[in-house]
Design an enzyme around this catalytic site. Structure first.
Site, PDB file in Angstrom:
ATOM      1  CG  ASP A   9      -1.749   1.200   1.388  1.00 50.51           C
ATOM      2  OD1 ASP A   9      -2.371   1.605   0.389  1.00 50.51           O
ATOM      3  OD2 ASP A   9      -1.791   1.763   2.498  1.00 50.51           O
ATOM      4  CG  ASP A  11      -1.520   7.733   0.059  1.00 45.37           C
ATOM      5  OD1 ASP A  11      -0.444   7.588  -0.546  1.00 45.37           O
ATOM      6  OD2 ASP A  11      -2.469   8.411  -0.383  1.00 45.37           O
ATOM      7  CB  CYS A  93      -8.577   1.830  -7.331  1.00 46.38           C
ATOM      8  SG  CYS A  93     -10.354   2.166  -7.345  1.00 46.38           S
ATOM      9  CG  HIS A  95     -13.225   4.213  -9.469  1.00 46.26           C
ATOM     10  ND1 HIS A  95     -12.412   3.189  -9.928  1.00 46.26           N
ATOM     11  CD2 HIS A  95     -13.687   4.855 -10.578  1.00 46.26           C
ATOM     12  CE1 HIS A  95     -12.399   3.190 -11.254  1.00 46.26           C
ATOM     13  NE2 HIS A  95     -13.155   4.195 -11.674  1.00 46.26           N
ATOM     14  CB  CYS A 103     -10.177  -1.504 -10.084  1.00 44.98           C
ATOM     15  SG  CYS A 103     -10.771   0.204 -10.142  1.00 44.98           S
ATOM     16  CG  ASP A 130      -2.584   2.313   6.389  1.00 47.98           C
ATOM     17  OD1 ASP A 130      -2.738   1.932   5.205  1.00 47.98           O
ATOM     18  OD2 ASP A 130      -3.003   3.395   6.830  1.00 47.98           O
TER      19      ASP A 130
END
Length: 352
Positions: A9, A11, A93, A95, A103, A130
């Site tokens: 991941d 952020d 993604c 969205h 997605c 996280d």
């Protein structure tokens, strides 16, 4: 070909996530999480590849212009590249959750090619993130999830490096059916070969080597113990070799000299040039149901299956103690040889 992949991941995991608006859209907001870069550098040396998987709510909308996102994102990638870290794929993604797209994590549509073509090794790949959605993604991919925040980057490093030092192996012939599981960082010990004294000796490898060891053997003991002892050695050796993979970082050499009333010594080299030097004499033909001549054959078969050069020697009066001394010495040498002590391969050739 399946790879060891870390699905990471962005952020809140790799870089800090602003609590004000949850957007990194300026260079001033770009800050790396503590120990993220050194951890990834170390894991890279152990053969891991990196894939970024990130949800960026509303990316490309007026509230989160794509050009603002890309300024910080490209700077982040440039910094990582200058340190020696590159992502082989980046999936984003754009969205919002309420758009119910196909997605967005924890859905797996962005990783369809990895799933379809089995591009990742499920036993040696991880999702690092996280949020709970990252852990659900891990489950959907069939890999283990490591939750940043509950774990620091250094703790994640330790979890990953320790977990891949385990393996299972099965050997089935017309004479034996053997299952072996080895965890070099410790674990359950359960040994059942049908030969009690042999079980006791194998237990010494687990206890004094500090490893988890599970062995089950169904063999033709109605004939004699030869096939069972030999095939356990071959299966155990192959399993230990499997746990070490490319051997990067291991000490490679081990030496032990345990003493009781007998003196046993073992020197070991994971050189991939199998060889055994064995010096031991026993007065008895058997210890329990184990023929003493099979002790040498066990270590011969084991050394060839492991790909090690092995020197074993024992002197003493008590045959039980001498046999036990050999297995203890082997265990201590093994513990030393498989210890991770660097980030490099212990060979000037670049391969062992």
């Amino acid at each position: 070909m399946s790879q060891k992949i870390l699905f990471i991941d962005r952020d809140g995991t790799l870089i800090e996530e602003p609590k004000s608006d949850f957007q990194i859209d300026t260079l001033e907001k770009l800050r790396f999480e503590k120990d993220a870069i050194p951890t990834l550098l170390k894991l890279k040396k152990f053969g891991f590849k990196f894939v970024m998987v990130s949800n960026q709510d509303g990316l490309g909308t007026p509230s989160f212009p794509k050009e603002n996102f890309e300024i910080a994102h490209e700077k982040m990638l440039d910094i990582l590249k200058s340190c020696g870290i590159e992502f082989q794929d980046i999936f984003i993604c754009p969205h919002f959750e309420n758009e119910n797209c196909v997605c967005r994590k924890p859905k797996t549509a962005m990783l369809e090619e990895y799933i379809k073509h089995e591009l990742y090794d499920k036993e040696q790949s991880f999702v690092i993130g996280d949020r709970e959605s990252d852990m659900i993604l891990a489950s959907n991919l069939g890999v283990r999830g490591l939750k940043y925040g509950e774990l620091s980057w250094k703790e994640i490093e330790n979890e990953i490096l320790s977990s891949f030092r385990s393996a299972s192996y099965q050997r089935t012939t017309k004479e034996t059916d053997i299952k072996v599981k080895v965890c070099l960082n410790g674990g359950k010990v359960s040994i059942k070969t049908g030969i009690d004294f042999f079980d006791h000796m194998l237990e010494q490898i687990a206890v004094h080597g500090g490893i988890g060891l599970e062995i089950s053997c169904k063999g033709d003991l109605e004939i004699d113990e030869h096939h069972s002892v030999e095939d356990v050695a071959l299966a155990l050796g192959a399993c230990i070799k499997k746990t070490l993979g490319d051997k990067i970082g291991i000490a490679r050499y081990g030496f032990a000299l345990p003493m009781d009333e007998c003196l046993a010594s073992c020197a070991m080299d994971f050189c991939n040039r199998p060889h055994l030097v064995y010096k031991a004499k026993f007065k008895k033909s058997h210890l329990g149901a184990l023929s003493t001549e099979m002790i040498e054959h066990f270590f011969y078969s084991l050394s060839y299956a492991m790909g090690v050069s092995l020197h074993l020697k024992v002197k003493g009066k008590n045959d039980h103690h001498k046999a036990e001394g050999l297995f203890k010495a082997f265990a201590k040498a093994l513990k030393m040889a498989v210890k991770i002590e660097s980030e490099n391969l212990a060979s000037s050739k670049g391969v062992i």
